[in-house]
Design an enzyme around this catalytic site. Structure first.
Site, PDB file in Angstrom:
ATOM      1  N   SER A 136       0.924  -1.129  -0.337  1.00 15.02           N
ATOM      2  CA  SER A 136      -0.032   0.048  -0.168  1.00 15.02           C
ATOM      3  C   SER A 136       0.955   0.937  -0.083  1.00 15.02           C
ATOM      4  O   SER A 136       0.744   2.503  -0.073  1.00 15.02           O
ATOM      5  CB  SER A 136      -0.758  -0.327   0.821  1.00 15.02           C
ATOM      6  OG  SER A 136      -0.714  -0.251   2.184  1.00 15.02           O
ATOM      7  N   GLU A 137       2.359   1.072   0.447  1.00 11.99           N
ATOM      8  CA  GLU A 137       3.140   2.136   0.610  1.00 11.99           C
ATOM      9  C   GLU A 137       4.505   1.896   0.663  1.00 11.99           C
ATOM     10  O   GLU A 137       4.952   0.973   0.726  1.00 11.99           O
ATOM     11  CB  GLU A 137       2.546   3.023   1.698  1.00 11.99           C
ATOM     12  CG  GLU A 137       2.781   4.534   1.571  1.00 11.99           C
ATOM     13  CD  GLU A 137       1.717   5.177   0.284  1.00 11.99           C
ATOM     14  OE1 GLU A 137       1.855   5.695  -0.956  1.00 11.99           O
ATOM     15  OE2 GLU A 137       0.480   4.564   1.048  1.00 11.99           O
ATOM     16  N   THR A 138       5.224   2.490   0.028  1.00  8.52           N
ATOM     17  CA  THR A 138       7.172   2.469  -0.522  1.00  8.52           C
ATOM     18  C   THR A 138       6.845   3.890  -0.148  1.00  8.52           C
ATOM     19  O   THR A 138       6.589   5.175  -0.860  1.00  8.52           O
ATOM     20  CB  THR A 138       7.365   2.406  -1.741  1.00  8.52           C
ATOM     21  OG1 THR A 138       6.920   1.387  -2.187  1.00  8.52           O
ATOM     22  CG2 THR A 138       8.416   2.052  -1.367  1.00  8.52           C
TER      23      THR A 138
END
Length: 308
Positions: free
Chosen positions: A50-52
């Site tokens: 969902s997030e980097t």
């Protein structure tokens, strides 16, 4: 494109046990010139989380207004499809990486982001909630992290503008439909209060219909069951960002906290994001400054180097 090896780790945020909460990849860049957006987006798509997050040091330390030393980093967040303006679990994961690896030698970190300066503070572990039913195992580190985020207003929304929402949520009993003033990337989220937290937890939405809804995503929330130790439950559906459901979303609590604070008549709240992975957030509304303090734990589950 960055040619040298880039250190990264995967951190599970808003949990004290591995493989729960919300995973984020955290990448440490050496200098601002390494922030090649095409490469950063490609890496985020490769991780497919969902997030980097991408950290770039500004300076080793700096003094704040109270003459306390703080560590400063640039911080950016990418979903598999787009860069976002605000991300809670990615900020928590990034702060945990810096604290746990001793790259932050102070108890306060300032992150310079697209949403301005965000502060993360290392605080002693403590919670009034029994989370044993939601996680197992010992904490990785004996500290929690407190994030200082801006509030996001919840505005009125005409339900007639989204006539298919009842079917989209598979007939779940809707109490109220609103929208946030803004969200990551400058878009609003639909904000839907359901009759109970149990309904929120067991909801099975129609994903293709969610995609058709106006705005970035759909926040669903409801009062927590009596005796649970929580004040409210929530979930966040965001297929437009490249993932159907974000497991734990710190940023949506910038809207949830003022809403539930007013509804429940208190400024200190404990929330459970009832995704399949699940996560706990300790929350405080600073009404004077219109800030939300979000506290949680995190666990590092993977470390390595990017080679391309």
């Amino acid at each position: 494109m960055v040619k040298r090896p880039v250190k990264y780790c995967v951190v599970d945020a808003f949990t004290d046990a591995a493989f729960k909460g919300n995973p984020a990849a955290v990448c440490l860049l050496e200098k601002k010139e390494d922030q090649d957006e095409k490469w950063m987006q490609a890496v985020a798509a490769e991780f497919n989380m969902s997030e980097t997050c991408y950290l770039t040091p500004i300076s080793s330390t700096q003094s704040d207004a109270n003459d306390h030393s703080v560590t400063r980093f640039h911080l950016r967040w990418f979903t598999p499809l787009v860069e976002v303006k605000l991300c809670g679990h990615g900020t928590l994961a990034s702060a945990h990486f810096l604290f746990a690896s001793s790259l932050a030698r102070t108890d306060v970190i300032e992150f310079v982001t697209l949403s301005g300066v965000l502060i993360a503070k290392r605080v002693p572990t403590g919670s009034n909630v029994d989370t044993s039913k939601f996680s197992d195992g010992d904490p990785e580190e004996h500290f929690s992290i407190e994030l200082d985020f801006p509030t996001i207003p919840v505005l009125e929304c005409e339900s007639a503008d989204i006539p298919s929402l009842h079917e989209t949520l598979n007939g779940a009993p809707v109490v109220n439909i609103s929208k946030t003033a803004e969200a990551g990337g400058g878009e609003f989220d639909l904000y839907v209060e359901l009759s109970s937290g149990k309904t929120v937890a067991y909801l099975q939405p129609q994903w293709e219909e969610i995609r058709k809804c106006p705005g970035r995503g759909v926040i669903v929330t409801g009062p927590a069951p009596d005796g649970s130790g929580f004040d409210f439950f929530s979930r966040f559906f965001c297929p437009k960002l490249g993932i159907n459901e974000d497991p734990i979303t710190g940023s949506i609590h910038c809207a949830l906290v003022p809403y539930w604070s007013k509804k429940l008549g208190k400024c200190d709240l404990v929330a459970y994001q009832a995704s399949p992975r699940g996560g706990v957030l300790e929350l405080h509304l600073d009404e004077t400054n219109q800030r939300v303090l979000i506290r949680g734990k995190a666990v590092t589950v993977m470390e390595g180097s990017l080679l391309a």
